[in-house]
Design a protein around this motif. Sequence first.
Motif, short mmCIF file in Angstrom:
data_model
loop_
_atom_site.label_atom_id
_atom_site.label_comp_id
_atom_site.label_asym_id
_atom_site.label_seq_id
_atom_site.Cartn_x
_atom_site.Cartn_y
_atom_site.Cartn_z
N SER A 58 0.77 -1.24 0.00
CA SER A 58 0.00 0.00 0.00
C SER A 58 0.80 1.29 0.00
O SER A 58 0.44 2.23 -0.71
CB SER A 58 -0.96 0.02 1.20
N VAL A 59 1.84 1.43 0.81
CA VAL A 59 2.50 2.72 0.95
C VAL A 59 3.02 3.26 -0.38
O VAL A 59 2.65 4.36 -0.79
CB VAL A 59 3.61 2.70 2.04
N PRO A 60 3.85 2.53 -1.13
CA PRO A 60 4.28 3.08 -2.41
C PRO A 60 3.14 3.23 -3.41
O PRO A 60 3.11 4.20 -4.17
CB PRO A 60 5.33 2.09 -2.92
N SER A 61 2.19 2.30 -3.38
CA SER A 61 1.06 2.39 -4.31
C SER A 61 0.20 3.62 -4.04
O SER A 61 -0.19 4.34 -4.96
CB SER A 61 0.20 1.13 -4.23
N HIS A 62 -0.11 3.88 -2.77
CA HIS A 62 -0.92 5.06 -2.44
C HIS A 62 -0.13 6.34 -2.70
O HIS A 62 -0.70 7.35 -3.12
CB HIS A 62 -1.39 5.01 -0.98
N GLY A 63 1.17 6.32 -2.46
CA GLY A 63 1.99 7.49 -2.79
C GLY A 63 1.91 7.82 -4.26
O GLY A 63 1.77 8.99 -4.66
N THR A 64 1.95 6.80 -5.10
CA THR A 64 1.83 7.00 -6.54
C THR A 64 0.43 7.44 -6.93
O THR A 64 0.26 8.33 -7.77
CB THR A 64 2.23 5.71 -7.30
N LEU A 65 -0.60 6.85 -6.32
CA LEU A 65 -1.99 7.29 -6.59
C LEU A 65 -2.17 8.77 -6.29
O LEU A 65 -2.85 9.48 -7.02
CB LEU A 65 -2.97 6.51 -5.72
N MET A 66 -1.56 9.23 -5.22
CA MET A 66 -1.74 10.61 -4.81
C MET A 66 -0.90 11.58 -5.64
O MET A 66 -1.32 12.72 -5.86
CB MET A 66 -1.40 10.77 -3.32
N THR A 67 0.28 11.17 -6.07
CA THR A 67 1.20 12.10 -6.75
C THR A 67 1.32 11.89 -8.25
O THR A 67 1.72 12.81 -8.96
CB THR A 67 2.62 11.99 -6.17
N GLY A 68 1.05 10.68 -8.71
CA GLY A 68 1.26 10.38 -10.13
C GLY A 68 2.71 10.16 -10.47
O GLY A 68 3.09 10.13 -11.64
N ALA A 76 8.13 7.23 -0.94
CA ALA A 76 7.40 6.33 -0.02
C ALA A 76 7.61 4.92 -0.56
O ALA A 76 7.00 4.54 -1.55
CB ALA A 76 5.92 6.70 0.03
N HIS A 77 8.51 4.17 0.06
CA HIS A 77 8.86 2.84 -0.42
C HIS A 77 9.45 2.01 0.71
O HIS A 77 9.38 2.42 1.87
CB HIS A 77 9.83 2.94 -1.60
N PRO A 108 -4.58 0.38 7.30
CA PRO A 108 -3.56 0.78 8.28
C PRO A 108 -2.36 1.48 7.65
O PRO A 108 -1.71 2.30 8.28
CB PRO A 108 -3.14 -0.54 8.94
N TYR A 109 -2.07 1.19 6.38
CA TYR A 109 -0.94 1.83 5.71
C TYR A 109 -1.29 3.19 5.12
O TYR A 109 -0.42 3.94 4.71
CB TYR A 109 -0.37 0.93 4.61
N ALA A 110 -2.57 3.52 5.07
CA ALA A 110 -3.03 4.85 4.64
C ALA A 110 -3.69 5.47 5.86
O ALA A 110 -4.89 5.71 5.91
CB ALA A 110 -3.99 4.74 3.47
N SER A 111 -2.89 5.68 6.90
CA SER A 111 -3.39 6.14 8.19
C SER A 111 -2.40 7.11 8.81
O SER A 111 -1.28 7.28 8.32
CB SER A 111 -3.58 4.94 9.13
N PRO A 112 -2.78 7.74 9.93
CA PRO A 112 -1.85 8.62 10.63
C PRO A 112 -0.57 7.90 11.08
O PRO A 112 0.48 8.52 11.20
CB PRO A 112 -2.65 9.10 11.84
N ASP A 113 -0.65 6.59 11.30
CA ASP A 113 0.53 5.82 11.72
C ASP A 113 1.66 5.94 10.70
O ASP A 113 2.83 5.84 11.05
CB ASP A 113 0.18 4.34 11.90
N PHE A 114 1.30 6.14 9.43
CA PHE A 114 2.30 6.25 8.37
C PHE A 114 2.35 7.66 7.78
O PHE A 114 3.00 7.89 6.76
CB PHE A 114 2.01 5.23 7.26
N GLY A 115 1.66 8.62 8.42
CA GLY A 115 1.71 10.01 7.99
C GLY A 115 0.80 10.35 6.81
O GLY A 115 0.92 11.41 6.23
N PHE A 116 -0.12 9.46 6.47
CA PHE A 116 -1.01 9.72 5.34
C PHE A 116 -1.96 10.88 5.63
O PHE A 116 -2.36 11.60 4.73
CB PHE A 116 -1.81 8.45 5.02
N ASP A 117 -2.28 11.08 6.90
CA ASP A 117 -3.23 12.12 7.28
C ASP A 117 -2.75 13.53 6.98
O ASP A 117 -3.55 14.43 6.76
CB ASP A 117 -3.57 12.00 8.77
N HIS A 118 -1.44 13.77 6.94
CA HIS A 118 -0.95 15.14 6.74
C HIS A 118 -1.21 15.67 5.33
O HIS A 118 -1.03 16.86 5.07
CB HIS A 118 0.53 15.26 7.12
N LEU A 119 -1.67 14.81 4.44
CA LEU A 119 -2.00 15.25 3.08
C LEU A 119 -3.36 15.95 3.02
O LEU A 119 -3.68 16.60 2.03
CB LEU A 119 -1.99 14.06 2.12
N PHE A 120 -4.15 15.85 4.06
CA PHE A 120 -5.54 16.32 4.06
C PHE A 120 -5.77 17.42 5.08
O PHE A 120 -5.05 17.53 6.07
CB PHE A 120 -6.48 15.15 4.39
#
Length: 169
Positions: A58-68, A76-77, A108-120
């Motif tokens: 999830s982490v690298p995949s969601h990073g790519t989804l968000m940034t292209g 994020a890898h 869980p990998y797209a959560s505050p535990d991994f800093g995903f929340d700071h994008l919003f």
Amino acid sequence: PYCVTVIVCGPIIHFMSRTLVFLCLDSVRLDYFNKFAPRLRELATLEFTNCRAISSWSVPSHGTLMTGTLPSEHKAHAFNETYEHINNSDTWLAECPDHDCVGLSANPYASPDFGFDHLFTRFVPTRPGRYFPDGMSVDTFGWERDIEGIRLYVDFLREALSHENTVAS
């Protein structure tokens, strides 16, 4: 089991008199989705098909989804398992400057535990077993007890009844 990430941009965004909702179903097979989500497909005005994940997790995949961009670019890898190097301005959310960007995730990998929340602007983490954040966490309750079976359920019920947010628990 599967995880769901839902990202809503806007109070709900009215973009060209439309509502924009980005829904990412992480680890849901297409046949399962087709069987159980026909109404969701009917609501969609745009659908991407034949998409592939950039990574096996999830982490690298969601990073790519968000940034292209590739994980080597957004950083994020496997050697940096957080979204700390990605800023909101690096994402497609930056194209919604006048909107409140709200994230909701059960992954869980797209959560505050991994800093995903700071994008919003606002972020609501939900966890399987904890769909009502004001209530007690079923998972945490079970992990904190050294009991099993029916006794565990009875103890949870007893505490939930005395919890300040009984219904949410």
